[in-house]
Structure formats: structure tokens, C-alpha cells
Design an enzyme around this catalytic site. Structure first.
Site, short mmCIF file in Angstrom:
data_model
loop_
_atom_site.label_atom_id
_atom_site.label_comp_id
_atom_site.label_asym_id
_atom_site.label_seq_id
_atom_site.Cartn_x
_atom_site.Cartn_y
_atom_site.Cartn_z
N ASP A 92 -0.90 -0.04 -0.55
CA ASP A 92 -1.27 1.33 -0.22
C ASP A 92 -2.76 1.51 -0.48
OD1 ASP A 92 -1.55 1.60 -2.94
OD2 ASP A 92 0.16 2.91 -3.21
N ASP A 267 9.22 2.37 1.33
CA ASP A 267 8.97 1.84 -0.01
C ASP A 267 9.29 2.92 -1.01
OD1 ASP A 267 6.34 2.91 -1.64
OD2 ASP A 267 6.17 3.28 0.52
#
Length: 380
Positions: A92, A267
């Protein structure tokens, strides 16, 4: 920039089963990515994560840039080698964690300056720096653009300002990423829960030419029903040929309902976080092994999950481990939960391929009805 081949092999309604092909291996979709925040999926060996069925894991830019430092990870061979994971990895951008540091950050049009939650040191994150950390220093196969995640709820004006900034940062992220043969970059849609803004953001992100599309601004307190509604607002504006990723989601019922709306990737820290706190996820719903009723229960957690932690240890043993404060309890329960989430995704893929996804969805809606997130629940 490489756009990884994405083949949709079967559909049922809006649900899609396919494969995203990367240089480090295929990712079967719908896919759930275990979260390796600081270079580890908490309490598990990477071999256990792989054996559970995970094709890809997630690493966290914010945490790794603070400790041990992204430059150090590069000197030590990159995140794959450092963490002993040879499959695909997504990182991320750090934007969500910085957003969560409301009292420790200062935003401006070019990036964000923030204080470390560890030692108070000052750091700067810009689109270019985020890409440098993810793609160059950590070596991610899939990087994410830097974006700004808005609070929920927020005004239409604030949501539009934020999505415009994220579109600008997305373009800057693309420019910093440049042309790469073996890595790709995903863009992120914002716009809170406003239909016109989700459409504006989606069309803007798609036009910029990313290798995949993520739906941001979810799992931030809006609750299950609003999450589903926001996905419904967004997916019609997305192309079929790119993978779709909902970030930070979620509970098993969230995954099933998101797949039903056309989402391919997820996720969440929930499997291991729940495991550390005594909650097991099963086909019949969540089980709190600390509950006294399990003190003499010799049944396994879930015989239908092909994992030693699911089949070989009794609920009574789990109850004992948590009551005794033994490390083995969180380790085993995190292993079981990770295996369960992967078993769920495999069953979803199989059900789409065999034309029985809606039947599976109906059954799980009944079994997990009480687990739906309510507004103001924190991101799992």
C-alpha cells in the site's frame, strides 16, 4: 509500465473468477491477501501462509519506511528476500496510515508531512517518494498510488476536494513510476458515498491508465450496507479487463457480498488480529474460544478447513491456551483463520466456475448474518 495479463475464466452475475498473471506467479481471483504489515504476517511462517493457499501478500509502506527503513530493506535484498516470500507482493502507499494519524500530520497539495508514531521523528511522503519506497526500495510487484482517504462521513465539498487531490497524486504517481517491465501500479478511487463523485473519480482514474483499480475510502466506519451501496455506485464505471481491488475489507460476509458486486481482490488484518484475540472464523460463523462453554469441548475448530490448526486441536485446547496466556494459542488461531479465509476464496472461485455462487452466497448470508459491520466499526 507493465499491465499484468488478467484473464476472467468464469462469471455468475457480476461475480468473476479469473487469474492475474505476474512475473512472480499467478494470482487466482477473487483473491484475499494476508497482510504482512512489517514484513511478516503476524504469528505465522511464510511457509504456513503459502500452504494455506495465499498467492499474494501485502506489505505496508508506512510501517516499513519507519522501521527498519526502506533503504535498509533494499540493502538487505528487497522485501521479498527479507521476508522470505517468493510470490507476488502488493504494497500500500502509506496513505491510509497517514490518514489515521490525524493529530500527527499536515497535508498540502504536494504531499503530507507527519510524525512517526514510534519516536515522533518527522517524515515526508509525496507521490514520488511513495513510489520510490514501494517499487524501487521494497521491490513490490504491485504498487499503489498515493491518495488521500477522507473521513466518514464527510461533506460533498470535502469529498470532491479530496478526490481531486487524489487524481492529481495519481498522475504524479504514474509519472514517478514510469515504464517498468515487471511491476505495475494500481490507481485508487475516492468520493466517499456520493454517486456523482464516485463516478467522477472512477472515470478519472480509469483514464489515467493504471494496471488495476482500487476502491478506496471503504472500511472506514461506513458499515456493511453502505460499503455495498458504494461498490454498487462504482463498479458500473469500471472496465472489465482490469482487476478491481477493495482495500481493507474485510469480514467473510463483506468478501462474499463484494465478490457478488464484481470485486476481484481484498486485503485485511482480520484473520491474524482475530486470531490474537481468541476469535476463530468458521463456516458456521465466528467462535470465541475463550468462552467457558468450550472448556471441555473436544471438537475441532472446523474440520472442513484443510489445515492442522483447524483439524488437529480441540476447542478445549484452544480455550486452555488462551486462558493460560500461552503464545501457541494466537499462533495456531492465526494459522487457522488464515487458512479459513483462503478456503473461503477457493470455494468462491469454485462456485463461480460451477455456476453455484448465488447458492453459496445465500447459505453464507444466513450463517453470517450477525457478523455484518455496523456504522462506526473501525477498519478490521
Amino acid at each position: 509500465m507493465a499491465t499484468f495479463p488478467f484473464e476472467i475464466k468464469a462469471t455468475e452475475g457480476k461475480a468473476r473468477a479469473g487469474v492475474l498473471k505476474t512475473p512472480r506467479g499467478d494470482i487466482r481471483t477473487p483473491a484475499f491477501m494476508p497482510v504482512g504489515t512489517a514484513g511478516t504476517v503476524k504469528a505465522l511462517y511464510m511457509d504456513q501462509v503459502k500452504d494455506a493457499g495465499a498467492d499474494i501478500i501485502l506489505g505496508n509502506t508506512y510501517h516499513l519506511m519507519l522501521r527498519p527503513g526502506a533503504e535498509r530493506v533494499q540493502r538487505l535484498g528487497g522485501l521479498h528476500a527479507f521476508a522470505h516470500w517468493d510470490g507476488p507482493m502488493l504494497t500500500d502507499s502509506g496513505g491510509f496510515q497517514v490518514w489515521s494519524l490525524a493529530q500527527l500530520r499536515k497535508m498540502d497539495p504536494d504531499g503530507v508531512t507527519f510524525q512517526s508514531h514510534i519516536d515522533g521523528s518527522t517524515h515526508r511522503l509525496t507521490p514520488a517518494r511513495s513510489i520510490e519506497i514501494q517499487a524501487d526500495l521494497l521491490g513490490a510487484d504491485i504498487s499503489m498510488q498515493l491518495d488521500e482517504c477522507t473521513d466518514y462521513p464527510c461533506s460533498h465539498e470535502e469529498a470532491e476536494r479530496s478526490l481531486d487531490l487524489s487524481l492529481d497524486w495519481g498522475q504524479r504517481s504514474l509519472e514517478a513510476f514510469g515504464d517498468r517491465d515487471s511491476q505495475t501500479l494500481f490507481g485508487i478511487i475516492q468520493g466517499s458515498n456520493y454517486a456523482d463523485l464516485r463516478e467522477k473519480s472512477a472515470k478519472g482514474v480509469v483514464s489515467q491508465g493504471f494496471g488495476g483499480i482500487a476502491l478506496g475510502g471503504l472500511a472506514v466506519g461506513e458499515g456493511h450496507e453502505q460499503m455495498c451501496a458504494t461498490i454498487d455506485l462504482t463498479v458500473p464505471h469500471l472496465p472489465d479487463h482490469l482487476p478491481r481491488y477493495v482495500m481493507g475489507v474485510g469480514k467473510p460476509i463483506d468478501l462474499v457480498e463484494s465478490v457478488a458486486r464484481g470485486i476481484d481482490m481484498f486485503d485485511c488484518v482480520l484473520p491474524t488480529r482475530s486470531g490474537r484475540h481468541g476469535q476463530a472464523w468458521t463456516w458456521d460463523g465466528p467462535v470465541n474460544v475463550k468462552n467457558a462453554k468450550f472448556a471441555e469441548d473436544l471438537s475441532p475448530l472446523d474440520e472442513a478447513v484443510n489445515c492442522p490448526a483447524s483439524q488437529d486441536y480441540s476447542r478445549a485446547y484452544y480455550h486452555h491456551l488462551f486462558k493460560a496466556g500461552e503464545y501457541l494459542g494466537p499462533m495456531l488461531l492465526s494459522w487457522h483463520n488464515t487458512a479459513f479465509f483462503q478456503a473461503l476464496m477457493q470455494e468462491i472461485r469454485d462456485s463461480i466456475a460451477e455456476g453455484r455462487f448465488e447458492a453459496l452466497r445465500s447459505r453464507l448470508q444466513t450463517a453470517w448474518a450477525s457478523t455484518k459491520s455496523s456504522p462506526k466499526d473501525e477498519r478490521a
